[in-house]
Structure formats: C-alpha cells, structure tokens
Design an enzyme around this catalytic site. Structure first.
Site, PDB file in Angstrom:
ATOM      1  N   ASP A  39      12.327   9.085   2.275  1.00 22.34           N
ATOM      2  CA  ASP A  39      12.580   7.725   2.747  1.00 22.34           C
ATOM      3  C   ASP A  39      14.096   7.515   2.785  1.00 22.34           C
ATOM      4  OD1 ASP A  39      12.985   4.694   2.464  1.00 22.34           O
ATOM      5  OD2 ASP A  39      10.816   4.828   2.719  1.00 22.34           O
ATOM      6  N   ASN A  97       0.679   0.501   2.993  1.00 26.40           N
ATOM      7  CA  ASN A  97       0.656  -0.909   3.366  1.00 26.40           C
ATOM      8  C   ASN A  97      -0.088  -1.064   4.683  1.00 26.40           C
ATOM      9  OD1 ASN A  97       2.393  -1.630   1.166  1.00 26.40           O
ATOM     10  ND2 ASN A  97       4.121  -0.919   2.360  1.00 26.40           N
ATOM     11  N   GLU A 105       5.500  -2.470   7.742  1.00 26.48           N
ATOM     12  CA  GLU A 105       6.660  -2.747   8.591  1.00 26.48           C
ATOM     13  C   GLU A 105       6.774  -1.823   9.797  1.00 26.48           C
ATOM     14  OE1 GLU A 105       9.962  -2.657   5.877  1.00 26.48           O
ATOM     15  OE2 GLU A 105       9.527  -4.671   5.147  1.00 26.48           O
ATOM     16  N   HIS A 110       1.442   5.397   7.432  1.00 21.38           N
ATOM     17  CA  HIS A 110       2.290   6.181   6.548  1.00 21.38           C
ATOM     18  C   HIS A 110       1.930   5.876   5.105  1.00 21.38           C
ATOM     19  CE1 HIS A 110       4.391   2.376   7.328  1.00 21.38           C
ATOM     20  NE2 HIS A 110       5.035   2.526   6.190  1.00 21.38           N
ATOM     21  N   HIS A 112       3.491   6.067   1.287  1.00 17.26           N
ATOM     22  CA  HIS A 112       4.661   6.230   0.431  1.00 17.26           C
ATOM     23  C   HIS A 112       4.215   6.998  -0.809  1.00 17.26           C
ATOM     24  CE1 HIS A 112       7.257   3.088   2.347  1.00 17.26           C
ATOM     25  NE2 HIS A 112       6.068   2.622   2.721  1.00 17.26           N
TER      26      HIS A 112
END
Length: 125
Positions: A39, A97, A105, A110, A112
């Site tokens: 990231d 998310n 976002e 994806h 994390h």
C-alpha cells in the site's frame, strides 16, 4: 470518497491501471488470479493489498460473478502472501471494505493485509 459497490466496473480505476502496468507498484506476489503489492500509505508495518486480476467492483460482485477457479485462486493467493511474508505465526488481519458504509474507496475488489505488530481492537470503540 466511498463508492457504491453496485456500480458497474470502471476500467480506469487505479487498480485496473496497476494491473495493466500503467501505474507502478511494489509487487510482492502475482499469479494468474491475483496481484499483491505494498500500500502506498501503509497503516501498519506490513500493509499489502491483494487484488484479483478480474474486473470485480467488490466482494459482493466477486462472490456472485467470479468462477470457482477465480475465487479459489484469489483466496489461495491471499494465503500464499501471508505465508511468504511470515505473518501466519504472529498473526495478521484481512480487511475488505464494501460500499459506502464499509468505506470502500476504489471500485475494484481488494483485500488489505495488515501485520507486523499487534493490531488492537477490530473496530474503534
């Protein structure tokens, strides 16, 4: 800015550009199903993003529309990255998310992967 996870896939999102090699990334793993990279704004000593190669907006889109091979390949890639980075024994956290309330976002599925230190409570209290 959180996104609507029910929107159509936008092939101009940042992760689509990373997959196409238009934006550089510090990759730690890639295979036919997934790409994993650091990231750019890490929130833990280890903060990796794992993305499927397929065009899926969210976990919901992926679970409803990906083939069994894509799903298995992506989940296996997440496990391989965790093992390769030595995160299994001390422990790590996965976070995906989804949509506005979930804080998504980027409109590309994806996950994390956080590790490298004790991570505390799952959600702020």
């Amino acid at each position: 800015m959180p996104i609507d996870a029910t929107q159509p896939y936008d092939d101009q999102n940042i992760f689509a550009k990373i997959l196409r090699g238009e934006i550089p990334s510090r990759r730690v793993y890639e295979d036919e199903w997934a790409v994993a990279f650091h990231d750019i704004a890490p929130l833990a000593p280890v903060h990796i993003l794992v993305i499927p190669r397929g065009a899926y907006v969210s976990w919901d889109d992926f679970s409803a529309n990906a083939s069994a091979e894509e799903i298995a390949g992506f989940v296996r890639a997440v496990g391989i990255v965790a093992r390769d980075l030595g995160l299994v024994a001390p422990g790590y956290r996965l976070l995906a998310n989804v949509g506005g309330h979930g804080g998504q976002e980027v409109p590309h599925l994806h996950v994390h992967m956080f590790g490298g230190q004790p991570l505390g409570a799952m959600l702020a209290r």
